[in-house]
Design an enzyme around this catalytic site. Structure first.
Site, PDB file in Angstrom:
ATOM      1  N   TYR A  83       0.937  -1.047  -0.023  1.00 37.76           N
ATOM      2  CA  TYR A  83      -0.223   0.002   0.183  1.00 37.76           C
ATOM      3  C   TYR A  83       0.837   1.080  -0.077  1.00 37.76           C
ATOM      4  O   TYR A  83       0.488   2.206  -0.595  1.00 37.76           O
ATOM      5  CB  TYR A  83      -0.959  -0.031   1.221  1.00 37.76           C
ATOM      6  N   PHE A 135      -7.701  22.332 -24.105  1.00 40.31           N
ATOM      7  CA  PHE A 135      -8.245  20.824 -24.227  1.00 40.31           C
ATOM      8  C   PHE A 135      -9.484  20.470 -23.391  1.00 40.31           C
ATOM      9  O   PHE A 135      -9.443  21.077 -22.310  1.00 40.31           O
ATOM     10  CB  PHE A 135      -6.950  19.730 -23.813  1.00 40.31           C
ATOM     11  N   THR A 136     -10.146  19.255 -23.716  1.00 38.96           N
ATOM     12  CA  THR A 136     -11.469  19.217 -22.983  1.00 38.96           C
ATOM     13  C   THR A 136     -11.166  19.074 -21.536  1.00 38.96           C
ATOM     14  O   THR A 136     -11.800  19.902 -20.632  1.00 38.96           O
ATOM     15  CB  THR A 136     -12.170  18.100 -23.292  1.00 38.96           C
ATOM     16  N   ASP A 226       1.497  20.601 -20.150  1.00 38.22           N
ATOM     17  CA  ASP A 226       0.833  19.386 -20.435  1.00 38.22           C
ATOM     18  C   ASP A 226       1.592  18.521 -21.282  1.00 38.22           C
ATOM     19  O   ASP A 226       1.937  18.711 -22.579  1.00 38.22           O
ATOM     20  CB  ASP A 226      -0.449  19.593 -21.110  1.00 38.22           C
ATOM     21  N   LYS A 269      -0.411   8.031 -23.270  1.00 36.71           N
ATOM     22  CA  LYS A 269      -0.046   8.322 -24.706  1.00 36.71           C
ATOM     23  C   LYS A 269       1.420   8.112 -24.788  1.00 36.71           C
ATOM     24  O   LYS A 269       1.654   7.006 -24.884  1.00 36.71           O
ATOM     25  CB  LYS A 269      -0.530   9.913 -24.858  1.00 36.71           C
ATOM     26  N   ARG A 393     -13.912  16.033 -32.948  1.00 35.70           N
ATOM     27  CA  ARG A 393     -13.104  16.878 -32.435  1.00 35.70           C
ATOM     28  C   ARG A 393     -13.578  18.590 -32.988  1.00 35.70           C
ATOM     29  O   ARG A 393     -12.648  19.159 -33.599  1.00 35.70           O
ATOM     30  CB  ARG A 393     -11.426  16.869 -32.610  1.00 35.70           C
ATOM     31  N   PHE A 460     -19.103  15.449 -25.289  1.00 39.73           N
ATOM     32  CA  PHE A 460     -18.821  14.788 -26.347  1.00 39.73           C
ATOM     33  C   PHE A 460     -18.642  12.984 -25.943  1.00 39.73           C
ATOM     34  O   PHE A 460     -18.995  12.300 -26.678  1.00 39.73           O
ATOM     35  CB  PHE A 460     -17.480  15.098 -26.916  1.00 39.73           C
TER      36      PHE A 460
HETATM   37  N1  PM9 Z   1      -6.576  12.549 -24.272  1.00 37.89           N
HETATM   38  C1  PM9 Z   1      -7.445  11.688 -26.303  1.00 37.89           C
HETATM   39  O1  PM9 Z   1      -8.264  10.865 -26.917  1.00 37.89           O
HETATM   40  C2  PM9 Z   1      -8.280  10.876 -24.180  1.00 37.89           C
HETATM   41  C3  PM9 Z   1      -9.879  10.913 -24.257  1.00 37.89           C
HETATM   42  S1  PM9 Z   1     -10.448  12.409 -24.666  1.00 37.89           S
HETATM   43  C4  PM9 Z   1     -10.560  13.600 -23.314  1.00 37.89           C
HETATM   44  O2  PM9 Z   1      -6.848  12.591 -26.822  1.00 37.89           O
HETATM   45  C5  PM9 Z   1      -4.139  15.986 -23.111  1.00 37.89           C
HETATM   46  C6  PM9 Z   1      -3.531  16.750 -24.155  1.00 37.89           C
HETATM   47  C7  PM9 Z   1      -5.040  14.739 -23.580  1.00 37.89           C
HETATM   48  C8  PM9 Z   1      -5.657  14.076 -22.741  1.00 37.89           C
HETATM   49  C9  PM9 Z   1      -6.346  13.124 -23.174  1.00 37.89           C
HETATM   50  C10 PM9 Z   1      -5.464  14.461 -21.459  1.00 37.89           C
HETATM   51  C11 PM9 Z   1      -6.369  13.721 -20.260  1.00 37.89           C
HETATM   52  C12 PM9 Z   1      -4.819  15.621 -21.067  1.00 37.89           C
HETATM   53  N2  PM9 Z   1      -4.146  16.443 -22.051  1.00 37.89           N
HETATM   54  O3  PM9 Z   1      -7.260  10.876 -20.450  1.00 37.89           O
HETATM   55  O4  PM9 Z   1      -7.096  11.758 -18.343  1.00 37.89           O
HETATM   56  O5  PM9 Z   1      -4.972  14.467 -24.946  1.00 37.89           O
HETATM   57  O6  PM9 Z   1      -5.341  10.293 -19.127  1.00 37.89           O
HETATM   58  O7  PM9 Z   1      -5.691  12.875 -20.010  1.00 37.89           O
HETATM   59  C13 PM9 Z   1      -7.462  11.856 -24.755  1.00 37.89           C
HETATM   60  P1  PM9 Z   1      -6.324  11.395 -19.468  1.00 37.89           P
END
Ligand code: PM9
Length: 468
Positions: A83, A135-136, A226, A269, A393, A460
């Site tokens: 843990y 970004f969303t 980011d 990613k 997008r 979305f």
């Molecule tokens: N990006 C993408 O498909 C995941 C689903 S859409 C919200 O591109 C950036 C630049 C991203 C991103 C996720 C996140 C969030 C932050 N910044 O999905 O929470 O492209 O790991 O990361 C998606 P997490």
């Protein structure tokens, strides 16, 4: 074919040929058009609501869809699932310090976990957060903490046709004007994304990052990166920016991060894993706050929502991600698909980005108004044609202005063909290109959609539509 070209790439003719071979395969299946028409109707014409079993080539996202290496899978057996104080955390922490250069690391389950904590420790209600395009999830957390997002990306980023090397750059004049207008004390940090997802995976130059940092520091403002696709960004710097051709991607990444004060990261990613993320900071006091807050939302500060095995796989993934031959192959595959579409005169965002090819839905379906959701419709049409799943997008992703309640109408109305890392073959890219070209051929008869269900947050993901 040449055994090896002088620059270390496998051949002169296929410089992006993959530096790996396939050891395990996962079957996928092609379905009939009739079955796909039913599936997309039941999914409310939203590709997020399809079952993956009904998808042939899944280009929804590159997030968590990477294939891990044999070394990463072996690492999964090395999980220390204590843990507290897992050895995998300390390995991950050291790897992040070595490759990204930040002093303190707070693990999180994925990127938005880190965004939540960063927003909570930095933002006070009424603040303004400038960034190089929204970004969303990032903007959602900034807004939930009481800030307003201000877009300071260069104007060229909004034009899909312009072929420029660094369309992710910050417009320094716009940033200066914003600081003068609202005052530095209302700007907790600048949100610098590399690459810029919503602009088409476009990179930020090293010179721009340096200038942003210099300007911000002069005003006592932090720069928060980011870093989700910062390795891809570093590769573009190596390829496009004067003075970097002989530097390794690893060296470029370290220098890039040195112009920022911390980062949020979705390890799903660049870092070649299926789950994981982190928040990194240089400021010790902020780190203390973050490592305290993480226990409320994610887990103890030595696992942050990840299993020990996930942290170990991510540590190894980071090392693999900065290898020049890996990143050349990764971006090369994306460019291969992009070039095929450009040759067929399909409108795509130029230049081709690091993780995806973005179809320009406004140019694809010029007869549809943006309120008829052309990109959402195009993603559905592509799925119906071939079982290729893409992501909207555009206006749906952009959401509504929190003050006026009106739809944002972004200049870019795009469909993203997102390429998972080390997953699909050249033939899959060919099938994808053929399907896009087929749908393009039928574009003038395409109908738009109407929104019939709109969730409150990040609509979305779960919105539903019907054909007009
Ligand atoms: N990006 C993408 O498909 C995941 C689903 S859409 C919200 O591109 C950036 C630049 C991203 C991103 C996720 C996140 C969030 C932050 N910044 O999905 O929470 O492209 O790991 O990361 C998606 P997490």
């Amino acid at each position: 074919m040449n055994a090896e070209s002088p620059n270390g790439s496998p051949t002169r003719h296929r410089p992006w040929a993959e530096p790996w071979k396939i050891k395990v395969v996962e079957p996928i299946r092609m379905t009939s058009r009739a079955a796909r028409e039913v599936a997309i109707r039941e999914a409310g014409y939203n590709t997020f609501l399809l079952r993956s079993e009904d998808v042939y080539i899944d280009l929804l996202t590159d997030s968590g869809t990477n294939a891990m290496s044999d070394s990463q899978w072996a690492a999964m057996m090395m999980g220390d699932e204590a843990y507290a104080g897992s050895r995998n955390f300390y390995h991950l922490e050291k790897t992040i310090r070595d490759h990204y250069g930040y002093r303190f690391v707070v693990p999180t389950h994925q990127g938005r976990g880190a965004e939540n904590i960063l927003a909570k420790i930095m933002i006070k209600p009424g603040d303004v957060v400038p960034g190089n395009m929204y970004f969303t999830t990032t903007r959602a957390h900034q807004e939930m903490a009481g800030a307003t997002f201000a877009d300071v990306v260069v104007r060229e980023a909004h034009d899909p046709t312009l072929e420029l090397p660094f369309k992710g750059n910050v417009d320094l004049d716009a940033l200066s004007a914003l600081i003068a207008r609202v005052g530095a004390n209302r700007i907790p940090y600048i949100s610098l994304a590399a690459t810029v997802n919503m602009a088409g995976g476009q990179p930020v130059s090293m010179a721009n990052a340096r200038d942003v940092h210099e300007l911000a520091t002069r005003h006592g403002i932090k720069v928060m990166l980011d870093a989700t696709r910062a390795v891809e960004n570093a590769y573009f710097i190596q390829q496009r920016e004067s003075g970097y051709a002989t530097k390794t991607v690893a060296e470029i990444l370290r220098e890039f991060c040195s112009y920022t004060d911390g980062c949020t990261m979705s390890g799903k990613k660049d870092a070649l894993v299926n789950i994981g993320g982190w928040l990194a900071l240089n400021d010790e006091q902020r780190y203390e706050e973050a490592s305290n807050l993480v226990v409320l939302y994610e887990g103890l500060h030595t696992y942050g929502g990840m299993a020990g095995r996930d942290m170990e796989a991510m540590a190894r993934g980071i090392v693999e991600s900065v290898a020049d031959d890996h990143i050349r192959a990764r971006v090369g595959q994306v460019e291969y698909l992009g070039r095929k579409l450009i040759e067929a005169a399909v409108p795509v965002v130029r230049p081709i980005g690091g993780h995806a090819v973005y179809l320009d839905a406004k140019a694809f379906y010029p007869h549809l108004d943006q309120e008829q959701f052309p990109a959402q419709a195009l993603a559905a049409h592509l799925y119906e044609d071939s079982g290729v799943r893409a992501m909207e997008r555009g206006i749906v992703s952009a959401g509504r202005d929190k003050e006026t309640g009106k739809n944002y109408r972004p200049a870019l109305e795009l469909v993203r063909l997102t390429i998972p890392r080390r997953v699909y073959t050249q033939a899959h890219m060919d099938v994808t290109a053929e399907s896009v070209i087929e749908v393009y051929g039928k574009r003038l008869t395409a109908r738009g959609l109407k929104l019939v269900h709109e969730p409150r947050y990040l609509r979305f993901f779960q919105a539903r539509f019907e054909p007009l």
